[in-house]
Design a protein around this motif. Structure first.
Motif, PDB file in Angstrom:
ATOM      1  N   GLY A  11       0.818  -1.217   0.000  1.00 33.09           N
ATOM      2  CA  GLY A  11       0.000   0.000   0.000  1.00 33.09           C
ATOM      3  C   GLY A  11       0.847   1.259   0.000  1.00 33.09           C
ATOM      4  N   ILE A  12       1.872   1.277   0.828  1.00 34.95           N
ATOM      5  CA  ILE A  12       2.748   2.450   0.895  1.00 34.95           C
ATOM      6  C   ILE A  12       3.483   2.647  -0.427  1.00 34.95           C
ATOM      7  CG2 ILE A  12       4.819   3.388   2.001  1.00 34.95           C
ATOM      8  CD1 ILE A  12       3.782   2.043   4.608  1.00 34.95           C
ATOM      9  N   VAL A  15       1.113   4.031  -3.026  1.00 31.80           N
ATOM     10  CA  VAL A  15       0.837   5.453  -2.799  1.00 31.80           C
ATOM     11  C   VAL A  15       2.020   6.304  -3.249  1.00 31.80           C
ATOM     12  CG1 VAL A  15       0.525   7.189  -0.987  1.00 31.80           C
ATOM     13  CG2 VAL A  15      -0.852   5.117  -0.975  1.00 31.80           C
ATOM     14  N   ALA A  18       1.950   6.458  -6.963  1.00 32.67           N
ATOM     15  CA  ALA A  18       0.842   7.307  -7.410  1.00 32.67           C
ATOM     16  C   ALA A  18       1.163   8.789  -7.219  1.00 32.67           C
ATOM     17  CB  ALA A  18      -0.433   6.928  -6.661  1.00 32.67           C
ATOM     18  N   VAL A  19       1.848   9.114  -6.139  1.00 34.26           N
ATOM     19  CA  VAL A  19       2.222  10.511  -5.883  1.00 34.26           C
ATOM     20  C   VAL A  19       3.156  11.017  -6.982  1.00 34.26           C
ATOM     21  CG1 VAL A  19       3.549  11.987  -4.311  1.00 34.26           C
ATOM     22  CG2 VAL A  19       1.799  10.460  -3.414  1.00 34.26           C
ATOM     23  N   ARG A  22       1.040  12.045  -9.921  1.00 35.51           N
ATOM     24  CA  ARG A  22      -0.031  13.002  -9.673  1.00 35.51           C
ATOM     25  C   ARG A  22       0.195  14.336 -10.381  1.00 35.51           C
ATOM     26  NH1 ARG A  22      -2.476  13.028  -4.023  1.00 35.51           N
ATOM     27  NH2 ARG A  22      -3.614  11.358  -4.991  1.00 35.51           N
ATOM     28  N   SER A  29      -2.455   8.394 -11.535  1.00 37.24           N
ATOM     29  CA  SER A  29      -2.415   8.320 -10.076  1.00 37.24           C
ATOM     30  C   SER A  29      -3.680   7.648  -9.534  1.00 37.24           C
ATOM     31  CB  SER A  29      -2.257   9.726  -9.505  1.00 37.24           C
ATOM     32  OG  SER A  29      -2.318   9.713  -8.114  1.00 37.24           O
ATOM     33  N   THR A  30      -4.812   8.029 -10.106  1.00 38.08           N
ATOM     34  CA  THR A  30      -6.083   7.433  -9.686  1.00 38.08           C
ATOM     35  C   THR A  30      -6.127   5.951 -10.029  1.00 38.08           C
ATOM     36  OG1 THR A  30      -7.203   9.550 -10.001  1.00 38.08           O
ATOM     37  CG2 THR A  30      -8.582   7.590  -9.918  1.00 38.08           C
ATOM     38  N   GLY A  33      -3.894   4.003  -7.649  1.00 33.34           N
ATOM     39  CA  GLY A  33      -4.569   3.875  -6.353  1.00 33.34           C
ATOM     40  C   GLY A  33      -5.683   2.845  -6.379  1.00 33.34           C
ATOM     41  N   SER A  37      -5.739  -0.680  -4.339  1.00 31.98           N
ATOM     42  CA  SER A  37      -6.900  -0.958  -3.477  1.00 31.98           C
ATOM     43  C   SER A  37      -7.520  -2.304  -3.813  1.00 31.98           C
ATOM     44  CB  SER A  37      -7.953   0.145  -3.633  1.00 31.98           C
ATOM     45  OG  SER A  37      -7.459   1.373  -3.191  1.00 31.98           O
ATOM     46  N   ASP A  91     -10.262   9.220  -2.730  1.00 31.18           N
ATOM     47  CA  ASP A  91      -8.968   9.303  -3.410  1.00 31.18           C
ATOM     48  C   ASP A  91      -9.091   9.932  -4.790  1.00 31.18           C
ATOM     49  OD1 ASP A  91      -7.702   8.189  -1.258  1.00 31.18           O
ATOM     50  OD2 ASP A  91      -7.567   6.178  -2.120  1.00 31.18           O
TER      51      ASP A  91
END
Length: 128
Positions: A11-12, A15, A18-19, A22, A29-30, A33, A37, A91
């Motif tokens: 998960g980290i 993220v 994704a950052v 962004r 990014s979406t 995420g 998920s 998100d």
């Protein structure tokens, strides 16, 4: 415990990736995420088998009150689905939709729990 740490790092890492996207490509990014998920949710579904065996064990202790266990499972399912859906909406930047999903989840949990409330009221009335 090791599996939880692995999934947390997944998960980290997702993220952090994704950052990076962004700024230039927010849609990527979406998507990242959402993919992370879904992977974590898939892992959680694999764990349902272990939880199910514990619920079967719990059911043997309940005797004739298995309907309470089904209500508990329904409430847990509603909670997880709403939390997962609201998190994805949040998100993606749709906080108002996430809020509405959470409200729907709370109302659904309340209605799913009404039979337990009625059973408690019946027990109180029989006691008096």
């Amino acid at each position: 415990m090791q599996e939880l740490v692995k999934i947390s790092f997944l998960g980290i890492a997702g993220v952090l990736i994704a950052v990076q996207f962004r700024a230039q490509k927010p849609e990527y990014s979406t998507y990242i995420g959402l993919a992370i998920s879904i992977l974590i949710f898939w892992y959680a579904l694999r764990q349902v088998e272990a939880v199910t065996s514990q619920f079967i064990r719990l059911r043997s202790y309940l005797g004739g009150a298995e309907n309470y266990l089904s209500i508990l499972l329904r409430v847990i399912g509603i909670t997880y689905i709403c939390e997962f859906s609201a998190g994805i909406c949040r998100d993606a930047g749709y906080q108002s939709v996430a809020g509405q999903i959470e409200i729907l989840g709370k109302l659904s949990v309340m209605f799913a729990g009404l039979p337990i409330l009625f059973a408690v009221i019946d027990q109180i009335q029989n006691f008096l």
